[in-house]
Write a protein that holds these residues in place. Structure first.
Motif, PDB file in Angstrom:
ATOM      1  N   ARG A 324       0.841  -1.193   0.000  1.00 45.86           N
ATOM      2  CA  ARG A 324       0.000   0.000   0.000  1.00 45.86           C
ATOM      3  C   ARG A 324       0.882   1.252   0.000  1.00 45.86           C
ATOM      4  NH1 ARG A 324      -4.758  -1.731   4.355  1.00 45.86           N
ATOM      5  NH2 ARG A 324      -5.599  -3.457   3.087  1.00 45.86           N
ATOM      6  N   ASN A 326       1.376   5.488  -1.011  1.00 45.84           N
ATOM      7  CA  ASN A 326       0.679   6.766  -1.126  1.00 45.84           C
ATOM      8  C   ASN A 326       1.572   7.691  -1.933  1.00 45.84           C
ATOM      9  OD1 ASN A 326      -1.234   8.747  -0.828  1.00 45.84           O
ATOM     10  ND2 ASN A 326      -0.683   9.263   1.282  1.00 45.84           N
ATOM     11  N   ASP A 328       2.296  10.640  -5.045  1.00 47.03           N
ATOM     12  CA  ASP A 328       1.785  11.784  -5.780  1.00 47.03           C
ATOM     13  C   ASP A 328       1.432  11.344  -7.199  1.00 47.03           C
ATOM     14  OD1 ASP A 328       1.644  14.902  -6.037  1.00 47.03           O
ATOM     15  OD2 ASP A 328       2.831  14.243  -7.765  1.00 47.03           O
ATOM     16  N   PRO A 334       6.423  10.023  -2.723  1.00 51.51           N
ATOM     17  CA  PRO A 334       5.501  10.086  -1.584  1.00 51.51           C
ATOM     18  C   PRO A 334       4.789  11.435  -1.521  1.00 51.51           C
ATOM     19  CG  PRO A 334       7.560   9.063  -0.929  1.00 51.51           C
ATOM     20  CD  PRO A 334       7.772   9.583  -2.320  1.00 51.51           C
ATOM     21  N   VAL A 335       3.515  11.428  -1.201  1.00 58.02           N
ATOM     22  CA  VAL A 335       2.717  12.653  -1.291  1.00 58.02           C
ATOM     23  C   VAL A 335       3.232  13.764  -0.381  1.00 58.02           C
ATOM     24  CG1 VAL A 335       0.603  11.558  -2.082  1.00 58.02           C
ATOM     25  CG2 VAL A 335       1.058  11.689   0.359  1.00 58.02           C
ATOM     26  N   HIS A 361       4.556   5.514   4.123  1.00 57.12           N
ATOM     27  CA  HIS A 361       3.432   5.081   3.310  1.00 57.12           C
ATOM     28  C   HIS A 361       2.388   4.440   4.222  1.00 57.12           C
ATOM     29  CE1 HIS A 361       5.237   5.810  -0.631  1.00 57.12           C
ATOM     30  NE2 HIS A 361       6.379   5.408  -0.099  1.00 57.12           N
ATOM     31  N   PRO A 362       1.183   4.200   3.730  1.00 57.63           N
ATOM     32  CA  PRO A 362       0.190   3.494   4.551  1.00 57.63           C
ATOM     33  C   PRO A 362       0.693   2.133   5.027  1.00 57.63           C
ATOM     34  CG  PRO A 362      -0.866   4.491   2.653  1.00 57.63           C
ATOM     35  CD  PRO A 362       0.604   4.668   2.457  1.00 57.63           C
TER      36      PRO A 362
END
Length: 467
Positions: A324, A326, A328, A334-335, A361-362
């Motif tokens: 999982r 996350n 961009d 990573p966002v 990350h998640p």
């Protein structure tokens, strides 16, 4: 983390600068690393550009924890003020570091998948209590499953270069012309490689440090005794301005500034023609084997013999499909990190030093570090990667105080402007920031060398914040 899981190794993907530094930090904290390297030696991808000199000094490309691990082995630290080549970096630092780590580094181990034990990416139940499973295959195709307490992906982006097509996809005909296209800086000291470019017309597509290096090398070829007839065509998707060649003498990494000035000299001295605002759509092979680049605006450039595509790299996420993430949607970074490095928003100053929180990350205890963490963003420094892994390893060890601490100050380039601004003029950045008003367009070489005429057949890593 339950006790059995805590006793498992931390898998590090990639035995490059960031991956080996992560392993050194893990050892320093009493944790067990297992570095998985797809290639036959430490720093395999670095060795592929062994002929290229770094614009960072030895002082900036040796990780402190790695140096601590190397000290008892009798390793001699290179001159901190000297500039290593990729080959120097691999042989004098990365290989000794891998040797010091011993059997904690496995070569010829290609990671084919990462997941949670018994949990695909859909399943929530008891997910974070499960260890990671890492699937690998060796050179003979034998498969193996490794169980890990955490995973640090430092596999880089070298194996996935971006194409010549301006839309992010290969230009039409690009794959068919592959025998005359390279996505690396050619080693012109290698006789076989040199023969491919000597006396030939070569297009260089790109506007970053790699393109600068290729232009400089081709200019040196043109000036050599056997280089008569050698000529470069520099193809840029944006215009040429005062910021195109980097910080120059204002760059806090002097060798990087000097590289930009040398590329400018290659154009000024007539060894390279520059075509601006050109976005490749098609690469056509003529009957005589030469290539013609056609742009989205209808322009067709004069035929070339070879094409060097240096338009950046992108992360390979294929083996992370069950993790999982996350990311961009544009940069594939990573966002939380993306706004700090986005070339469309790049301004003067430094990229904020960052660590585990920006890289998380998640999927708990999974991190992407090093060049791969930047996704498609064009600029990166080794010392940024070292700060990343220091923070990430501290977080994996449960030392959040150290993980949140900032221990890095990055150099500035002293020039405004970003790689995302690729049209004929740069955006006006005056009225704020660290630098002077927006640079003006400059004329390079003969007027005819600056742009191609519409319809006629005429022959990275930007921004001011390198991170």
């Amino acid at each position: 983390m339950n006790a059995p899981t805590a006793e498992l190794p931390v898998v590090v993907i990639g035995a490059g600068p960031a991956g080996l530094a992560a392993a050194a930090h893990l050892v320093d904290r009493g944790l067990t690393p297992l570095v998985l390297e797809a290639g036959p030696a430490a720093g395999t991808t670095v060795r592929e550009w062994s002929h290229v000199r770094l614009f960072s000094t030895w002082a900036e490309v040796v990780d402190p924890a790695a140096e601590k691990l190397l000290a008892p082995t009798g390793w001699t630290r290179p001159d901190p003020a000297a500039y290593p080549s990729g080959g120097d970096w691999a042989e004098q630092y990365l290989q000794p570091l891998a040797d010091a780590l011993g059997d904690r580094v496995r070569l010829g181990a290609t990671v084919t998948g990462v997941s949670r034990a018994g949990r695909d990416r859909i399943v929530d139940a008891d997910r974070e209590a499960q260890p990671f499973v890492v699937h690998i295959s060796d050179a003979d195709g034998r498969e193996e499953r490794i169980v890990a307490r955490a995973v640090i992906d430092a596999s880089g982006t070298w194996t996935t270069p971006s194409p010549a097509g301006a839309d992010g996809l290969p230009a039409l005909g690009e794959k068919a012309a592959a025998d005359h296209i390279t996505y690396r800086i050619p080693d012109l000291e290698d006789p076989a490689v040199r023969a491919r470019y000597v006396g030939r017309r070569t297009a260089v597509i790109g506007s970053g440090a790699s393109a600068f290096t290729a232009l400089v090398h081709l200019a040196e070829l043109a000036k050599s005794d056997d280089g008569a007839g050698s000529k470069a065509l520099w193809v840029l998707r944006r215009g040429i301005s005062g910021s195109t060649f980097g910080g120059g003498t204002a760059d806090q990494l002097p060798a990087r500034g000097a590289l930009g000035l040398a590329a400018k000299a290659a154009v000024d001295e007539g060894h390279a023609d520059a075509v601006t605002g050109f976005r490749a759509e098609t690469i056509e092979r003529r009957a005589d084997g030469r290539l013609v680049l056609a742009g989205e605006d209808g322009r067709r450039l004069e035929p070339v013999d070879e094409v060097i595509v240096l338009t950046g790299f992108r992360p390979d996420l294929s083996f992370l499909s069950e993790v999982r993430l996350n990311l961009d949607e544009r940069l594939q970074a990573p966002v939380a990190l993306a706004p700090l490095i986005d070339p469309n928003q790049h301004s003067c100053g430094t990229v904020y030093p960052h660590g585990h929180r920006e890289l998380s990350h998640p999927e708990q205890d999974f991190y992407v570090v090093g060049m791969k963490s930047y996704g498609r963003a064009p600029t990166f420094l080794a010392m940024t990667g070292y700060e990343q892994v220091r923070s990430v390893v501290a977080a994996v060890a449960g030392d959040l105080e150290a993980a949140d601490r900032v221990e890095l100050i990055l150099p500035e380039t002293g020039v405004c402007g970003g790689a995302g601004l690729f049209d004929e003029s740069e955006a006006d950045t005056s009225g704020g920031g660290c630098c002077a008003p927006a640079p003006q367009l400059v004329q390079l070489g003969a007027p005819a060398a600056v742009t191609a005429t519409a319809g006629a057949e005429e022959a990275p890593a930007g921004g001011c914040c390198s991170a």
